[in-house]
Design an enzyme around this catalytic site. Structure first.
Site, PDB file in Angstrom:
ATOM      1  N   SER A 236       0.824  -1.038   0.151  1.00  0.00           N
ATOM      2  CA  SER A 236       0.030  -0.232  -0.058  1.00  0.00           C
ATOM      3  C   SER A 236       0.985   1.268   0.045  1.00  0.00           C
ATOM      4  O   SER A 236       2.218   1.171   0.414  1.00  0.00           O
ATOM      5  CB  SER A 236      -0.747   0.127   1.140  1.00  0.00           C
ATOM      6  OG  SER A 236      -0.059   0.275   2.365  1.00  0.00           O
ATOM      7  N   LYS A 237       0.217   2.229  -0.562  1.00  0.00           N
ATOM      8  CA  LYS A 237       1.187   3.450  -0.416  1.00  0.00           C
ATOM      9  C   LYS A 237       1.881   3.968   0.695  1.00  0.00           C
ATOM     10  O   LYS A 237       2.461   4.900   1.045  1.00  0.00           O
ATOM     11  CB  LYS A 237       0.149   4.532  -1.312  1.00  0.00           C
ATOM     12  CG  LYS A 237      -0.006   4.588  -2.656  1.00  0.00           C
ATOM     13  CD  LYS A 237      -0.653   5.638  -3.416  1.00  0.00           C
ATOM     14  CE  LYS A 237      -0.869   5.218  -4.840  1.00  0.00           C
ATOM     15  NZ  LYS A 237      -2.010   4.860  -5.200  1.00  0.00           N
ATOM     16  N   SER A 238       0.946   3.616   1.777  1.00  0.00           N
ATOM     17  CA  SER A 238       1.290   4.301   3.143  1.00  0.00           C
ATOM     18  C   SER A 238       2.405   3.456   3.745  1.00  0.00           C
ATOM     19  O   SER A 238       3.006   3.968   4.516  1.00  0.00           O
ATOM     20  CB  SER A 238      -0.035   3.897   4.132  1.00  0.00           C
ATOM     21  OG  SER A 238      -0.115   2.652   3.963  1.00  0.00           O
TER      22      SER A 238
END
Ligand code: GLU
Length: 308
Positions: A236-238
């Site tokens: 995920s981008k996080s």
């Protein structure tokens, strides 16, 4: 073992086509490096196209930042960098052709209309004149089964009618669908070989169907392993460490090399990024690219291939 003779086909023009939704992340670097190495191995060209057709998802300045990062990694395109946002006329011409030939149609079905069929559109369930904006879909006739041979995954078959349904070409919000733009651009740019992430493997059959509808050639495909987290999910981008640093390219370059299944250590000797890439070109063995997802954390230590 890969079965398509992908790397010895001439002419060869590959490409990397990032969407400017943020800084270049590690998964994109693997796609960029993998597509660049395949092109170099074939003595071909490697182009870059910015896929900026989805303004709600775009981040201001991200396209330029991605291009700067690629330059920092020594990945310099051999042709002009085009931006899809400047190519509306091409998509319009393709859409008009499909509409005129009866292969595409306006559709006012809403998402909730299609909930019962898992979003798969086979026929318009209503002609909702109250809904002003229509999407345009490709008519996918029953029995539209597409088979293609992927360099890494072998023969892939999908019943596009049953599994995907009528493909959106122009969204009801007025934005072009990725599926139409990518097909039009790859053909218009003379792309012969598409090397990209395995998350798009599922999109390839519908793109081939669209190529056929538009009488366009079908390129050769290779879908590179996805980079996943410890649970096998796409990163995920996080997650930390995702953006890659074009000012300090060698650590991420070496990791991307390992993600492509190449012998660790080959690129360990110090040197400029250009020297390291020159060495990568000599050592690159496409037969080693894994088909399974790669666990990001495992790249730093032992075996990187995900068993799941
Ligand atoms: N723009 C797409 C992405 O960033 C890639 C499209 C493609 O390579 O066909 O995921």
């Amino acid at each position: 073992m890969p079965s398509t003779d992908m790397v010895h086909t001439t002419p060869y023009r590959g490409r990397f086509a990032p969407s400017p939704t943020g800084p270049l992340h590690f998964g994109s670097l693997v796609a960029a490096l993998g597509s660049w190495l395949m092109a170099r191995l074939a003595d071909g060209e490697w182009w870059v196209r910015i896929e900026d057709l989805d303004p709600p998802r775009e981040v201001a300045g991200a396209a330029d930042a991605q291009l700067r990062t690629l330059t920092g990694f020594g990945l310099v395109p051999d042709g002009p960098v085009v931006r899809q946002s400047e190519r509306h006329a091409l998509y319009r011409a393709a859409l008009d052709h499909l509409l005129a030939s009866g292969q595409a149609f306006p559709c006012r079905c809403s998402r909730s209309d299609l909930a019962a069929t898992n979003g798969i559109h086979r026929a318009c369930c209503r002609s909702n004149t109250a809904r002003a904006e229509a999407a345009i879909r490709l008519r996918v006739t029953d029995g539209s089964v597409v088979t293609f041979e992927d360099f890494l995954h072998g023969f892939v078959t999908q019943d596009v009618a049953a599994d995907v349904g009528d493909v959106v070409l122009l969204r009801a919000d007025g934005f072009w669908a990725y599926q139409l733009a990518v097909v039009v651009d790859d053909a218009e740019q003379g792309i012969t070989h598409i090397v990209r992430g395995a998350d798009l493997l599922d999109s390839t059959p519908r793109q081939i169907l669209l190529q056929r509808a538009l009488s366009l050639p079908t390129p050769t495909y290779a879908h590179l392993p996805l980079i996943v987290d410890a649970h096998g999910a796409k990163l995920s981008k996080s997650m930390a460490a995702l953006p890659v640093d074009g000012d300090d390219p060698l650590p991420a370059l070496r990791l991307a090399w390992r993600a492509l299944g190449q012998h660790p250590g080959m690129l360990d000797s110090p040197g400029s990024v250009d020297r390291v890439l020159a060495r990568a070109m000599i050592e690159f063995a496409p037969g080693l690219i894994p088909r399974k997802p790669i666990a990001f954390a495992a790249l730093h230590n032992g075996s990187a291939v995900q068993d799941a």
